[in-house]
Write a protein that holds these residues in place. Structure first.
Motif, PDB file in Angstrom:
ATOM      1  N   LYS A 199      -7.933   5.455  -0.669  1.00  0.00           N
ATOM      2  CA  LYS A 199      -8.763   6.400  -1.420  1.00  0.00           C
ATOM      3  C   LYS A 199      -7.912   7.218  -2.391  1.00  0.00           C
ATOM      4  N   GLY A 200      -6.714   7.613  -1.935  1.00  0.00           N
ATOM      5  CA  GLY A 200      -5.821   8.369  -2.812  1.00  0.00           C
ATOM      6  C   GLY A 200      -5.392   7.557  -4.019  1.00  0.00           C
ATOM      7  N   ILE A 201      -5.069   6.285  -3.816  1.00  0.00           N
ATOM      8  CA  ILE A 201      -4.700   5.419  -4.939  1.00  0.00           C
ATOM      9  C   ILE A 201      -5.892   5.265  -5.884  1.00  0.00           C
TER      10      ILE A 201
ATOM     11  N   ASN B  92      -7.864   7.344  -6.890  1.00  0.00           N
ATOM     12  CA  ASN B  92      -8.037   8.471  -7.819  1.00  0.00           C
ATOM     13  C   ASN B  92      -7.447   8.162  -9.194  1.00  0.00           C
ATOM     14  N   ASN B  93      -6.473   7.224  -9.233  1.00  0.00           N
ATOM     15  CA  ASN B  93      -5.815   6.890 -10.504  1.00  0.00           C
ATOM     16  C   ASN B  93      -5.955   5.430 -10.909  1.00  0.00           C
ATOM     17  N   HIS B  94      -6.482   4.599 -10.020  1.00  0.00           N
ATOM     18  CA  HIS B  94      -6.606   3.174 -10.282  1.00  0.00           C
ATOM     19  C   HIS B  94      -7.944   2.679  -9.735  1.00  0.00           C
ATOM     20  N   GLN B  95      -8.350   1.528 -10.213  1.00  0.00           N
ATOM     21  CA  GLN B  95      -9.491   0.859  -9.592  1.00  0.00           C
ATOM     22  C   GLN B  95      -8.960   0.028  -8.435  1.00  0.00           C
ATOM     23  N   VAL B  96      -9.456   0.301  -7.238  1.00  0.00           N
ATOM     24  CA  VAL B  96      -8.997  -0.385  -6.030  1.00  0.00           C
ATOM     25  C   VAL B  96     -10.118  -1.257  -5.486  1.00  0.00           C
ATOM     26  N   ILE B  97      -9.814  -2.521  -5.296  1.00  0.00           N
ATOM     27  CA  ILE B  97     -10.746  -3.451  -4.653  1.00  0.00           C
ATOM     28  C   ILE B  97     -10.145  -3.815  -3.304  1.00  0.00           C
ATOM     29  N   CYS B  98     -10.881  -3.563  -2.229  1.00  0.00           N
ATOM     30  CA  CYS B  98     -10.352  -3.780  -0.892  1.00  0.00           C
ATOM     31  C   CYS B  98     -11.340  -4.607  -0.074  1.00  0.00           C
ATOM     32  N   ILE B  99     -10.840  -5.713   0.472  1.00  0.00           N
ATOM     33  CA  ILE B  99     -11.634  -6.523   1.393  1.00  0.00           C
ATOM     34  C   ILE B  99     -11.252  -6.083   2.796  1.00  0.00           C
ATOM     35  N   THR B 100     -12.211  -5.592   3.559  1.00  0.00           N
ATOM     36  CA  THR B 100     -11.875  -5.024   4.863  1.00  0.00           C
ATOM     37  C   THR B 100     -12.933  -5.351   5.906  1.00  0.00           C
ATOM     38  N   HIS B 101     -12.484  -5.404   7.159  1.00  0.00           N
ATOM     39  CA  HIS B 101     -13.385  -5.543   8.303  1.00  0.00           C
ATOM     40  C   HIS B 101     -13.338  -4.287   9.174  1.00  0.00           C
ATOM     41  N   LEU B 102     -12.678  -3.271   8.691  1.00  0.00           N
ATOM     42  CA  LEU B 102     -12.489  -2.060   9.477  1.00  0.00           C
ATOM     43  C   LEU B 102     -13.419  -0.955   8.961  1.00  0.00           C
ATOM     44  N   PRO B 103     -14.324  -0.448   9.801  1.00  0.00           N
ATOM     45  CA  PRO B 103     -15.275   0.565   9.337  1.00  0.00           C
ATOM     46  C   PRO B 103     -14.598   1.847   8.862  1.00  0.00           C
TER      47      PRO B 103
ATOM     48  N   LEU C 253       0.841  -1.201   0.000  1.00  0.00           N
ATOM     49  CA  LEU C 253       0.000   0.000   0.000  1.00  0.00           C
ATOM     50  C   LEU C 253       0.874   1.248   0.000  1.00  0.00           C
ATOM     51  N   ALA C 254       1.913   1.252   0.833  1.00  0.00           N
ATOM     52  CA  ALA C 254       2.816   2.399   0.883  1.00  0.00           C
ATOM     53  C   ALA C 254       3.485   2.621  -0.471  1.00  0.00           C
ATOM     54  N   LEU C 255       3.985   1.543  -1.082  1.00  0.00           N
ATOM     55  CA  LEU C 255       4.665   1.670  -2.374  1.00  0.00           C
ATOM     56  C   LEU C 255       3.704   2.123  -3.464  1.00  0.00           C
ATOM     57  N   LYS C 256       2.501   1.560  -3.470  1.00  0.00           N
ATOM     58  CA  LYS C 256       1.527   1.931  -4.491  1.00  0.00           C
ATOM     59  C   LYS C 256       1.097   3.386  -4.322  1.00  0.00           C
ATOM     60  N   ALA C 257       0.984   3.838  -3.073  1.00  0.00           N
ATOM     61  CA  ALA C 257       0.596   5.229  -2.838  1.00  0.00           C
ATOM     62  C   ALA C 257       1.681   6.184  -3.335  1.00  0.00           C
ATOM     63  N   ILE C 258       2.952   5.817  -3.121  1.00  0.00           N
ATOM     64  CA  ILE C 258       4.058   6.661  -3.567  1.00  0.00           C
ATOM     65  C   ILE C 258       4.164   6.673  -5.086  1.00  0.00           C
TER      66      ILE C 258
ATOM     67  N   SER D 289       1.276   1.800 -13.923  1.00  0.00           N
ATOM     68  CA  SER D 289       0.345   1.565 -15.028  1.00  0.00           C
ATOM     69  C   SER D 289      -0.621   0.414 -14.762  1.00  0.00           C
ATOM     70  N   VAL D 290      -0.517  -0.231 -13.581  1.00  0.00           N
ATOM     71  CA  VAL D 290      -1.434  -1.337 -13.267  1.00  0.00           C
ATOM     72  C   VAL D 290      -2.832  -0.764 -13.047  1.00  0.00           C
ATOM     73  N   PRO D 291      -3.834  -1.189 -13.829  1.00  0.00           N
ATOM     74  CA  PRO D 291      -5.156  -0.553 -13.742  1.00  0.00           C
ATOM     75  C   PRO D 291      -5.978  -0.956 -12.526  1.00  0.00           C
ATOM     76  N   VAL D 292      -5.822  -2.193 -12.050  1.00  0.00           N
ATOM     77  CA  VAL D 292      -6.646  -2.694 -10.943  1.00  0.00           C
ATOM     78  C   VAL D 292      -5.744  -3.213  -9.837  1.00  0.00           C
ATOM     79  N   LEU D 293      -6.002  -2.767  -8.600  1.00  0.00           N
ATOM     80  CA  LEU D 293      -5.240  -3.204  -7.438  1.00  0.00           C
ATOM     81  C   LEU D 293      -6.189  -3.832  -6.425  1.00  0.00           C
ATOM     82  N   VAL D 294      -5.810  -4.980  -5.900  1.00  0.00           N
ATOM     83  CA  VAL D 294      -6.640  -5.701  -4.926  1.00  0.00           C
ATOM     84  C   VAL D 294      -5.871  -5.770  -3.607  1.00  0.00           C
ATOM     85  N   PHE D 295      -6.502  -5.301  -2.526  1.00  0.00           N
ATOM     86  CA  PHE D 295      -5.893  -5.331  -1.198  1.00  0.00           C
ATOM     87  C   PHE D 295      -6.747  -6.194  -0.281  1.00  0.00           C
ATOM     88  N   ASP D 296      -6.128  -7.189   0.307  1.00  0.00           N
ATOM     89  CA  ASP D 296      -6.807  -8.067   1.263  1.00  0.00           C
ATOM     90  C   ASP D 296      -5.999  -8.070   2.561  1.00  0.00           C
TER      91      ASP D 296
END
Length: 247
Positions: free
Chosen positions: A171-173, A175-186, A134-139, A145-152
């Motif tokens: 959320k910042g990422i 803005n330029n990519h499609q982010v799919i995130c599986i989360t249990h944190l509100p 996440l840190a690297l992708k945000a920077i 150029s990866v269009p879709v990022l999945v974070f679990d």
């Protein structure tokens, strides 16, 4: 008229002369195979020498860029809850030239104080690995150029303010990519633009999984966030859920 050459005849003559020149070259090369091989080896050596110089310059640029990236990554990892985390990039030399040069970057990581940095794949848990990525992708969001990022499990072992920061980085990422995130944190879920609820039903003979879109129903989204906060029926949880969605 006599003495006048037609265009077709000119073309034929040119073709014959070209073929004659090509055959002469072939005969010359076949007549001096050893000389041709020596010349080709010389050309190959010169090209390899030039490529090695280019690869060396590329490695130097990688070292410089790696130091800058590692510094930024460590600062962001601090934001993401790694108070004593360290991050580095080293170059691994290759035995021969490859399309990517003569070296490859290796990511190093130490999540805790007093521990030496080791290859990221050897020391990071799934949650730690997700936060490092996440840190690297945000920077690198502007040049990635990866269009879709999945974070679990990106929010594993975090909560409170750190959880909110994780959500803001995602959320910042986004803005330029499609982010799919599986989360249990509100705190993370509330910052998504679209929400899907994944439910497992084991009331029958076999377990079934259903996915339902929720962001088109504001009440359902508030209730689900309240459930994640502890009680979907509690006024305090419902109020907190609405506040999370606003901010």
């Amino acid at each position: 008229a006599a003495g006048v050459t037609s265009p077709a005849e000119v073309d034929d003559v040119d073709a014959v002369l070209a073929a004659r020149e090509e055959m002469a070259k072939r005969l010359e090369s076949q007549g001096d195979i050893a000389g041709s091989l020596e010349r080709l080896h010389g050309e190959a050596d010169a090209l390899e020498s030039g490529l090695k110089q280019v690869a060396s310059r590329l490695s130097q640029k990688r070292l410089k860029a790696g130091k800058a990236l590692a510094k930024k990554a460590e600062a962001m990892l601090l934001e993401l809850g790694f108070k004593k985390g360290r991050f580095g990039i080293q170059l691994l030399e290759q035995s021969s030239l490859k399309p990517h040069g003569d070296s490859l970057p290796d990511l190093l990581f130490s999540p805790n104080v007093g521990e030496p940095m080791k290859p990221l794949s050897d020391v990071a848990s799934s949650g730690e690995l997700a936060r490092v990525m996440l840190a690297l992708k945000a920077i690198l969001a502007d040049v990635d150029s990866v269009p879709v990022l999945v974070f679990d499990e990106v929010d594993a072992n975090v909560g409170g303010e750190i959880g909110r920061i994780v959500g803001q980085k995602l959320k910042g990422i986004g803005n330029n990519h499609q982010v799919i995130c599986i989360t249990h944190l509100p705190q993370v879920a509330a910052l998504g633009k679209q929400h899907f609820l994944v439910e497992k039903d084991q009331s029958g003979d076999r377990a079934t999984v259903k996915i339902r879109r929720m962001d088109t129903e504001s009440d359902s989204r508030v209730e689900e966030l309240a459930r994640m906060l502890g009680d979907r029926h509690a006024k305090s949880a419902l109020s907190h859920a609405r506040e999370l969605l606003v901010h």
